[in-house]
Design an enzyme around this catalytic site. Structure first.
Site, PDB file in Angstrom:
ATOM      1  N   THR A 132       0.805  -1.223   0.000  1.00 50.49           N
ATOM      2  CA  THR A 132       0.000   0.000   0.000  1.00 50.49           C
ATOM      3  C   THR A 132       0.840   1.277   0.000  1.00 50.49           C
ATOM      4  OG1 THR A 132      -1.444   1.333   1.413  1.00 50.49           O
ATOM      5  CG2 THR A 132      -0.221  -0.407   2.501  1.00 50.49           C
ATOM      6  N   GLU A 134       0.212   3.636   1.759  1.00 48.51           N
ATOM      7  CA  GLU A 134       0.303   4.080   3.162  1.00 48.51           C
ATOM      8  C   GLU A 134       1.709   3.850   3.710  1.00 48.51           C
ATOM      9  OE1 GLU A 134      -2.053   5.529   5.541  1.00 48.51           O
ATOM     10  OE2 GLU A 134      -2.791   6.111   3.577  1.00 48.51           O
ATOM     11  N   TYR A 155      -1.494   0.201  10.783  1.00 47.76           N
ATOM     12  CA  TYR A 155      -1.769  -0.494   9.512  1.00 47.76           C
ATOM     13  C   TYR A 155      -0.551  -0.423   8.594  1.00 47.76           C
ATOM     14  CZ  TYR A 155      -3.568  -1.053   4.725  1.00 47.76           C
ATOM     15  OH  TYR A 155      -3.753  -1.431   3.416  1.00 47.76           O
ATOM     16  N   LYS A 159       1.903  -3.402   7.252  1.00 44.39           N
ATOM     17  CA  LYS A 159       2.072  -3.663   5.814  1.00 44.39           C
ATOM     18  C   LYS A 159       3.545  -3.571   5.396  1.00 44.39           C
ATOM     19  CE  LYS A 159      -2.032  -4.436   3.909  1.00 44.39           C
ATOM     20  NZ  LYS A 159      -2.353  -5.488   2.938  1.00 44.39           N
TER      21      LYS A 159
HETATM   22  P1  NAP Z   1     -11.246  -4.899   2.051  1.00 44.47           P
HETATM   23  O1  NAP Z   1     -12.435  -4.606   1.184  1.00 44.47           O
HETATM   24  O2  NAP Z   1     -11.205  -4.398   3.439  1.00 44.47           O
HETATM   25  O3  NAP Z   1     -11.082  -6.492   2.070  1.00 44.47           O
HETATM   26  C1  NAP Z   1     -10.227  -7.130   2.980  1.00 44.47           C
HETATM   27  C2  NAP Z   1     -10.438  -8.620   2.895  1.00 44.47           C
HETATM   28  O4  NAP Z   1      -9.623  -9.257   3.894  1.00 44.47           O
HETATM   29  C3  NAP Z   1     -11.891  -9.065   3.203  1.00 44.47           C
HETATM   30  O5  NAP Z   1     -12.194 -10.170   2.395  1.00 44.47           O
HETATM   31  C4  NAP Z   1     -11.805  -9.475   4.658  1.00 44.47           C
HETATM   32  O6  NAP Z   1     -12.802 -10.389   5.062  1.00 44.47           O
HETATM   33  C5  NAP Z   1     -10.429 -10.157   4.645  1.00 44.47           C
HETATM   34  N1  NAP Z   1      -9.882 -10.345   5.992  1.00 44.47           N
HETATM   35  C6  NAP Z   1      -9.843  -9.467   7.017  1.00 44.47           C
HETATM   36  N2  NAP Z   1      -9.295 -10.039   8.100  1.00 44.47           N
HETATM   37  C7  NAP Z   1      -8.987 -11.309   7.744  1.00 44.47           C
HETATM   38  C8  NAP Z   1      -8.424 -12.409   8.425  1.00 44.47           C
HETATM   39  N3  NAP Z   1      -8.085 -12.338   9.720  1.00 44.47           N
HETATM   40  N4  NAP Z   1      -8.247 -13.577   7.760  1.00 44.47           N
HETATM   41  C9  NAP Z   1      -8.623 -13.676   6.444  1.00 44.47           C
HETATM   42  N5  NAP Z   1      -9.172 -12.683   5.749  1.00 44.47           N
HETATM   43  C10 NAP Z   1      -9.349 -11.511   6.392  1.00 44.47           C
HETATM   44  O7  NAP Z   1      -9.909  -4.411   1.326  1.00 44.47           O
HETATM   45  P2  NAP Z   1      -9.651  -4.065  -0.222  1.00 44.47           P
HETATM   46  O8  NAP Z   1      -9.907  -2.640  -0.434  1.00 44.47           O
HETATM   47  O9  NAP Z   1     -10.294  -5.093  -1.061  1.00 44.47           O
HETATM   48  O10 NAP Z   1      -8.071  -4.248  -0.281  1.00 44.47           O
HETATM   49  C11 NAP Z   1      -7.482  -5.509  -0.576  1.00 44.47           C
HETATM   50  C12 NAP Z   1      -6.062  -5.538  -0.018  1.00 44.47           C
HETATM   51  O11 NAP Z   1      -5.302  -4.486  -0.595  1.00 44.47           O
HETATM   52  C13 NAP Z   1      -5.960  -5.323   1.485  1.00 44.47           C
HETATM   53  O12 NAP Z   1      -4.871  -6.090   1.939  1.00 44.47           O
HETATM   54  C14 NAP Z   1      -5.647  -3.852   1.630  1.00 44.47           C
HETATM   55  O13 NAP Z   1      -4.948  -3.618   2.826  1.00 44.47           O
HETATM   56  C15 NAP Z   1      -4.788  -3.634   0.418  1.00 44.47           C
HETATM   57  N6  NAP Z   1      -4.821  -2.298  -0.181  1.00 44.47           N
HETATM   58  C16 NAP Z   1      -5.998  -1.685  -0.462  1.00 44.47           C
HETATM   59  C17 NAP Z   1      -6.002  -0.457  -1.090  1.00 44.47           C
HETATM   60  C18 NAP Z   1      -7.272   0.244  -1.456  1.00 44.47           C
HETATM   61  O14 NAP Z   1      -7.237   1.459  -1.715  1.00 44.47           O
HETATM   62  N7  NAP Z   1      -8.396  -0.448  -1.547  1.00 44.47           N
HETATM   63  C19 NAP Z   1      -4.779   0.146  -1.439  1.00 44.47           C
HETATM   64  C20 NAP Z   1      -3.593  -0.521  -1.149  1.00 44.47           C
HETATM   65  C21 NAP Z   1      -3.624  -1.746  -0.541  1.00 44.47           C
HETATM   66  P3  NAP Z   1     -14.269  -9.868   5.568  1.00 44.47           P
HETATM   67  O15 NAP Z   1     -15.032  -9.576   4.300  1.00 44.47           O
HETATM   68  O16 NAP Z   1     -14.774 -11.040   6.326  1.00 44.47           O
HETATM   69  O17 NAP Z   1     -14.025  -8.643   6.397  1.00 44.47           O
HETATM   70  O1  F7E Z   2      -9.220   7.871   4.087  1.00 42.72           O
HETATM   71  C1  F7E Z   2      -9.675  11.250   5.347  1.00 42.72           C
HETATM   72  C2  F7E Z   2      -8.716  10.339   6.069  1.00 42.72           C
HETATM   73  O2  F7E Z   2     -10.102   5.752   5.035  1.00 42.72           O
HETATM   74  C3  F7E Z   2      -8.744   8.765   3.084  1.00 42.72           C
HETATM   75  C4  F7E Z   2      -7.302   1.941   2.586  1.00 42.72           C
HETATM   76  O3  F7E Z   2      -7.846   1.227   1.514  1.00 42.72           O
HETATM   77  O4  F7E Z   2      -6.148   3.439   1.107  1.00 42.72           O
HETATM   78  C5  F7E Z   2      -7.076   3.388   2.165  1.00 42.72           C
HETATM   79  O5  F7E Z   2      -6.609   4.122   3.290  1.00 42.72           O
HETATM   80  C6  F7E Z   2      -8.490  10.119   3.684  1.00 42.72           C
HETATM   81  C7  F7E Z   2      -7.687  10.111   4.982  1.00 42.72           C
HETATM   82  O6  F7E Z   2      -8.465   5.733   3.083  1.00 42.72           O
HETATM   83  C8  F7E Z   2     -12.963  10.773   6.785  1.00 42.72           C
HETATM   84  O7  F7E Z   2      -8.208  10.964   7.229  1.00 42.72           O
HETATM   85  C9  F7E Z   2     -11.718  12.445   6.205  1.00 42.72           C
HETATM   86  O8  F7E Z   2      -6.770  11.144   4.961  1.00 42.72           O
HETATM   87  O9  F7E Z   2     -10.759   6.431   2.688  1.00 42.72           O
HETATM   88  P1  F7E Z   2      -9.742   6.401   3.748  1.00 42.72           P
HETATM   89  P2  F7E Z   2      -6.922   5.662   3.521  1.00 42.72           P
HETATM   90  O10 F7E Z   2      -6.739   5.934   4.939  1.00 42.72           O
HETATM   91  O11 F7E Z   2      -6.178   6.505   2.561  1.00 42.72           O
HETATM   92  C10 F7E Z   2      -4.847   2.901   1.415  1.00 42.72           C
HETATM   93  C11 F7E Z   2      -4.000   2.996   0.175  1.00 42.72           C
HETATM   94  C12 F7E Z   2      -4.918   1.551   2.003  1.00 42.72           C
HETATM   95  O12 F7E Z   2      -4.013   0.744   1.839  1.00 42.72           O
HETATM   96  C13 F7E Z   2      -5.980   1.301   3.012  1.00 42.72           C
HETATM   97  O13 F7E Z   2      -6.214  -0.102   3.160  1.00 42.72           O
HETATM   98  O14 F7E Z   2      -9.762  10.678   4.040  1.00 42.72           O
HETATM   99  N1  F7E Z   2     -11.023  11.309   5.920  1.00 42.72           N
HETATM  100  N2  F7E Z   2     -12.892  12.134   6.745  1.00 42.72           N
HETATM  101  C14 F7E Z   2     -11.792  10.262   6.260  1.00 42.72           C
HETATM  102  N3  F7E Z   2     -11.561   8.935   6.149  1.00 42.72           N
HETATM  103  C15 F7E Z   2     -12.544   8.093   6.557  1.00 42.72           C
HETATM  104  N4  F7E Z   2     -12.358   6.764   6.431  1.00 42.72           N
HETATM  105  N5  F7E Z   2     -13.719   8.581   7.107  1.00 42.72           N
HETATM  106  C16 F7E Z   2     -13.974   9.903   7.249  1.00 42.72           C
HETATM  107  O15 F7E Z   2     -15.027  10.298   7.732  1.00 42.72           O
END
Ligand code: NAP
Ligand code: F7E
Length: 344
Positions: A132, A134, A155, A159
């Site tokens: 990520t 992050e 987090y 990662k």
């Molecule tokens: P997500 O919607 O939160 O999905 C996470 C998945 O992990 C869900 O299937 C969840 O199951 C499963 N999980 C959680 N805890 C677990 C455990 N203890 N054992 C097995 N499975 C578990 O995340 P996403 O947005 O699809 O992202 C996919 C991956 O990419 C994640 O690793 C995330 O950290 C990473 N990532 C995401 C982004 C982004 O912007 N979306 C960017 C960079 C990296 P449940 O459905 O049961 O909760």
């Molecule tokens: O926040 C601000 C918050 O939670 C984005 C995950 O998929 O992407 C995701 O992480 C921004 C932050 O995503 C609210 O403070 C303001 O600056 O949608 P987010 P994230 O934290 O960037 C990365 C790449 C991952 O890997 C992660 O798994 O928005 N913000 N107000 C808020 N954020 C949330 N959630 N809720 C608010 O009300």
């Protein structure tokens, strides 16, 4: 022979898009789901219902915190490709459950890698790790594969361990293992508590049903947002290369949370006025407050500015996104309106 893929995190946003992509590419797809007291397969029910009779898509109970289940599933499925998308993926929540986040996100990755080794499968299996942006945290934008990591949350720190243990198993044991360093990617399937989906859901309800209010945290952090459908293609491409490498995947454009709010209002044709500053900043619609700031959404440490430089992936993987911020936002709004009308 059909390729066999195993996806940890199959029930999540990316798991759903990746499953569809791999099935289209004629893979046999196995996914790991967690036991839950309520249904957690909503995002993949359509695939399962369409395909479970055709034996291309299978689900197994397992958990990344449970080494035995991880090892046994990998042994039983004997996959060609493993995608580790499983994670406690919410940055804000990771401050509240830091140990659990490390267990799943950091040690979960180790459990998969070491299972591959222990089972003697390192020459058969290719491994993808969901890294990520992050991990860059406080490092100055733009960020690419050479940028220093500076994690700003439990987090991101977890990662980062997963990133380096993946590099270590690649270098130490010759496992074909890649880290995708993906910047934020969203979609209609995005979890409800991530900021884009939260904004889209609330503003669609306000616009269509005339009810609800939106509470947000930091409006001024900037993110590089793409569409999950484009980003899962990059995951797959990484595992089709001759050599395992790490790649940044990003749109190369950056917008603030406030910009995203204004964009959704523009698509919904609602005219809001912003007034006030800091914690007192509010948005008004027809004289009524519809958006306020709630301190509880601020994080102890914030990541202010993410902007990805994905030139390496664009050149070597020939990866290019189809969506931009406007088409992403439109897709999210269109689907949300369908959901609301379906429930009315
Ligand atoms: P997500 O919607 O939160 O999905 C996470 C998945 O992990 C869900 O299937 C969840 O199951 C499963 N999980 C959680 N805890 C677990 C455990 N203890 N054992 C097995 N499975 C578990 O995340 P996403 O947005 O699809 O992202 C996919 C991956 O990419 C994640 O690793 C995330 O950290 C990473 N990532 C995401 C982004 C982004 O912007 N979306 C960017 C960079 C990296 P449940 O459905 O049961 O909760
Ligand atoms: O926040 C601000 C918050 O939670 C984005 C995950 O998929 O992407 C995701 O992480 C921004 C932050 O995503 C609210 O403070 C303001 O600056 O949608 P987010 P994230 O934290 O960037 C990365 C790449 C991952 O890997 C992660 O798994 O928005 N913000 N107000 C808020 N954020 C949330 N959630 N809720 C608010 O009300």
């Amino acid at each position: 022979m059909k390729k066999i893929a195993l996806i940890f995190g199959v029930t999540g946003q990316d798991g759903a898009y990746l499953s569809k992509l791999l099935l289209k590419k004629n893979y046999i797809v196995h996914g790991v789901k967690r036991r839950s007291s309520s249904f957690n397969t909503e995002r993949i029910d359509d695939i399962y219902n369409d395909l479970h009779n055709k034996t291309n898509f299978y689900l197994h109970y397992g958990d990344l915190t449970d080494s035995l289940s991880v090892l046994k599933i990998i042994k039983k499925i004997n996959p060609n490709e493993i995608y580790n998308l499983g994670a406690q993926s919410h940055v804000g929540v990771s401050f509240e459950v830091p140990e659990y986040t490390a267990n799943v996100d950091a040690l979960g990755t180790l459990r998969i890698l070491d299972s591959i080794l222990t089972l003697g499968m390192k020459d058969r299996v290719k491994f993808y790790q969901a890294g990520t942006s992050e991990m860059f945290g406080a490092s100055k934008p733009p960020q690419n594969e050479k940028t220093n990591f500076y994690p700003r949350s439990p987090y991101a720190a977890a990662k980062l361990y997963a990133h380096w243990i993946t590099v270590n198993y690649r270098e130490g044991y010759n496992i074909f293992a890649c880290n995708g360093i993906l910047f934020n990617h969203e979609s209609p399937l995005r979890g409800e508590t991530f900021v884009t989906k939260k904004i889209v859901s609330a503003l669609c309800k306000i616009s269509l049903l005339g009810k609800g209010k939106l509470y947000l945290g930091n409006l001024y952090s900037k993110r590089d947002w793409g569409h999950a459908q484009d980003y899962v293609v990059a995951m797959w491409k990484m595992l089709q290369q001759k050599k395992p490498k790490d790649y940044v995947i990003a749109s190369g454009k950056q917008y603030s949370v406030k910009y995203f709010v204004n964009l959704i209002c523009h698509i919904l044709k609602i005219k809001i006025n912003w007034k006030g500053k800091g914690i007192n900043e509010k948005a008004y619609l027809n004289g009524k407050v519809i958006i306020s700031i709630d301190k509880k959404y601020f994080r102890p440490t914030e990541v202010d500015s993410l902007l990805g430089d994905s030139r390496k992936a664009r050149k070597e993987l020939k990866w290019k996104p189809d969506y931009n911020i406007q088409s992403l936002a439109k897709d999210m709004v269109t689907q949300e309106i369908k959901n609301i009308n379906g429930k009315k």
